[in-house]
Design an enzyme around this catalytic site. Structure first.
Site, PDB file in Angstrom:
ATOM      1  CD  GLU A 249      45.277  37.386  45.369  1.00 34.96           C
ATOM      2  OE1 GLU A 249      45.229  36.652  46.374  1.00 34.96           O
ATOM      3  OE2 GLU A 249      45.670  36.994  44.257  1.00 34.96           O
ATOM      4  CG  ASP A 382      41.966  30.042  38.721  1.00 35.40           C
ATOM      5  OD1 ASP A 382      41.312  31.085  38.792  1.00 35.40           O
ATOM      6  OD2 ASP A 382      43.147  29.942  39.133  1.00 35.40           O
TER       7      ASP A 382
HETATM    8  C1  DMJ Z   1      45.783  31.112  45.806  1.00 31.14           C
HETATM    9  O1  DMJ Z   1      45.788  32.383  46.308  1.00 31.14           O
HETATM   10  C2  DMJ Z   1      44.412  30.661  45.414  1.00 31.14           C
HETATM   11  O2  DMJ Z   1      44.408  29.287  45.310  1.00 31.14           O
HETATM   12  C3  DMJ Z   1      43.938  31.263  44.144  1.00 31.14           C
HETATM   13  O3  DMJ Z   1      42.688  30.772  43.765  1.00 31.14           O
HETATM   14  C4  DMJ Z   1      44.916  30.983  43.055  1.00 31.14           C
HETATM   15  N1  DMJ Z   1      46.275  31.236  43.404  1.00 31.14           N
HETATM   16  C5  DMJ Z   1      46.791  31.033  44.695  1.00 31.14           C
HETATM   17  C6  DMJ Z   1      47.676  29.833  44.894  1.00 31.14           C
HETATM   18  O4  DMJ Z   1      48.403  29.431  43.840  1.00 31.14           O
END
Ligand code: DMJ
Length: 619
Positions: A249, A382
């Protein structure tokens, strides 16, 4: 001395509303006028005031000649004093003529030439102030900053699109002003209770919304707000905290946000802060395999993994989503360690067998073995796939390893995870030890955009097919929105038990202002120009305005199937970083942050894709 060298080196560069070209020219012209007026005044004074040359030499000028003259005092004869005055006058005349010639020469130059001169002067000053190793005062190498194309855009010609784009900017203003008013310096805003909010993902680091929003403010040309945010970063953003942070993050939001702000604005403070933070994250890689820990105490440098993650595993979407930022950190810091760390992650992955060619979400950093065989293109997996593709694009398509890993992985995903519902909706399911769970997360919806972005680079017989897959995923995700009461999508939706694209579990019905569906609309619009993507985006705008907007900002919603919204009281920082940015770009022309010059990190922070032989050729 050319007038250009008189200009401040820190002037805000290349803004549409106050671009460096027009700003500097104007500034130079004013300087020239002031300078000429001043010289004229001096001449007038010399010629028309009684004994004015003495006055001048004694009060205004401190050249050695003048000082010699005043120091000689009463002993010096009149003839010597008159001779000195003549010399001073001759010198003033000569300097005046020289300055006029140089100014005339400068004014005849083209704006690009002037810009280049300013850049050269800046580089020279920086070079003069660096030590013998070519480092500046912050121990960073001197980098000649060049803004990539498309940092700001222009108004779309079509009036409806223009109005919609303006509306998105107003939304950004409401979100930002509310944060500034009620939560300035906190990580996020609680828009209902109108106070600050801090998630433990960032430890004691503050200001997540400020850093996440910087580039959105810049590309929307909200420069007063951008300057306030810059000032906050300069004076308050502090990484010397004794607290545990999420490496992922902090990397995607803070490092990514700072890097983007640097590349868009050229302000050194962002490069310095990004590198400083990157260095703080390096101890996370101190594991037997070099696969980083998920959590890191920034003071002690001690790392660990989430207690819930399969036998102490690191997570694919976390350790696999550092590549873009770390390659840029190496470039901007001159420290190869960042790039080495992320290249090693690939090495470890490439040594392992992959079940059906798939990458499980869990990997043990001590043993280098997979944990539980759980595969997902949504949460936990993802952005690993996204970064393989974007690493290749960001390297000006020279990172063949990233390219191969991406297209191989996508093939395995298509074979093993993609399915069609009975009514023909394509979705990406989750894979648990060989069994499919027919559920698709909101997060997974980013895959439409990713697949569209990669379609062009796929073998030619697959390009069309991949574009179709991307369009089908966009349609499915749109359905997940339109099948709710509030026209905003749930956190996860299912294709089992007789339902399609609908959340069936209470804990999957929430919407937290996530960007992924809009992200996919934006990519699909850019690649197809099919107007339905803008219409779908506009539907989302109306729903956001109707159900998420509150007096104190924008809030997530607890249940998108309820007829009236129950607000969760959090304005996520990614709402400003991603959701509003992708919406703005959806209603902007394609030359704003064009894809051949920029890639977006997973938090929508644009990073340049330098062309080979440019200043960043090693990326
Ligand atoms: C964001 O912080 C980023 O896109 C991350 O890869 C996935 N989740 C959140 C948004 O939904």
């Amino acid at each position: 001395m050319p007038v250009a060298t008189l200009l401040p080196f820190t002037a805000t560069p290349n803004r549409k509303s106050a671009g460096p070209t027009s700003f500097r020219l104007t500034e130079k012209f004013i300087l020239l006028l002031v300078f000429s007026a001043f010289i004229t005044l001096c001449f007038g004074a010399i010629f028309f005031l009684p004994d004015s040359s003495k006055l001048l030499s004694g009060v205004f000028f401190h050249s050695p000649a003048v000082e010699t003259n005043t120091r000689t005092g009463p002993d010096s004869g009149d003839s010597g004093s008159a001779g000195n005055d003549e010399r001073v006058l001759a010198k003033i005349r000569k300097d005046h003529e020289k300055a006029l010639l140089e100014a005339k020469d400068t004014l005849q130059k083209r704006p690009e030439e002037l810009n280049q001169e300013i850049m050269n002067d800046k580089a020279k000053v920086a070079k003069d102030s660096m030590d013998q190793d070519g480092k500046d005062a912050n121990n960073l190498p001197v980098v000649q900053y060049q803004r990539p194309p498309g940092a700001t855009g222009h108004e779309p010609l079509d009036p409806e699109t223009r109005d919609r784009r303006t509306k998105i900017k107003e939304m950004m203003k409401h979100a930002w002003d509310s944060y500034r008013r009620y939560a300035w310096g906190s990580n996020e805003l609680r828009p209902v209770s109108k106070q600050g909010h801090s998630s433990n993902l960032f430890g004691d680091i503050k200001g997540a919304t400020i850093v996440d929003a910087l580039d959105t403010l810049y590309i929307m040309e909200m420069f007063e707000e951008f300057d306030a945010a810059t000032d906050w970063v300069d004076k308050n953003l502090d990484f010397k905290v004794n607290a545990e942070v999420s490496v992922f993050e902090v990397n995607i939001r803070f490092v990514g946000g700072l890097l983007s702000a640097y590349y868009l604005s050229g302000k050194e403070v962002f490069r310095r802060k990004a590198v400083e933070l990157g260095e703080k994250l390096l101890p996370a890689f101190k594991t037997p395999t070099g696969i980083p820990w998920a959590l890191l105490n920034l003071k002690s440098g001690i790392g660990r993994n989430w207690p819930w993650a399969s036998g102490g595993s690191s997570i694919l979407a976390e350790y696999g989503t550092l590549h873009l930022e770390f390659m840029h950190l190496s470039k901007l810091s001159g420290n190869p360690e960042f790039a080495q760390k992320v290249m090693n992650i690939r090495k470890v992955l490439n040594r392992l067998d992959k079940p059906q060619g798939l990458y499980p979400n869990y990997l043990n950093p001590n043993s280098g073995q997979w944990g539980q065989h759980h595969v997902s293109v949504g949460g936990l997996g993802d952005s690993f796939y996204e970064y393989l593709l974007k690493a290749w694009l960001m390297s000006d398509k020279s990172d063949e390893e990233g390219k191969k890993m991406y297209y191989d992985a996508l093939q395995a995903i298509e074979t093993n995870l993609m399915r069609k519902s009975s009514s023909g909706l394509t979705y990406i399911a989750e894979w648990k030890g060989g069994l499919l769970e027919h559920k698709m997360g909101h997060l997974t919806c980013f895959a439409g955009g990713m697949i569209a972005l990669g379609a062009d680079g796929a073998p030619s017989d697959k390009t069309g097919h991949q574009m179709e897959l991307a369009a089908e995923i966009a349609r499915t995700c749109h359905e997940s929105y339109s099948r709710t009461a509030l026209k905003l999508g749930p956190e996860a939706f299912r294709f089992d038990g007789g339902v399609e694209a609908i959340a069936t579990r209470q804990n999957e019905k929430y919407f937290i202002l996530r960007p992924e569906v809009i992200e996919t609309y934006m990519y699909m619009w850019r690649f197809t120009h099919d107007p339905k993507y803008r219409e779908w985006g506009w539907e989302a705008v109306q729903a956001l305005e109707q159900h998420c907007k509150v007096e104190g900002g924008y809030s997530g919603i607890r249940d998108v199937y309820a007829s009236t919204p129950n607000h969760d009281d959090v304005q996520q920082s990614f709402y400003l970083a991603e959701t509003l940015k992708y919406l703005y770009l959806l209603f902007s022309d394609d030359d704003h942050l064009p894809f051949d010059h920029w890639v977006f990190n997973t938090e929508a922070h644009p990073l340049p894709t330098p062309k080979k032989k440019s200043t960043c050729e090693n990326l």
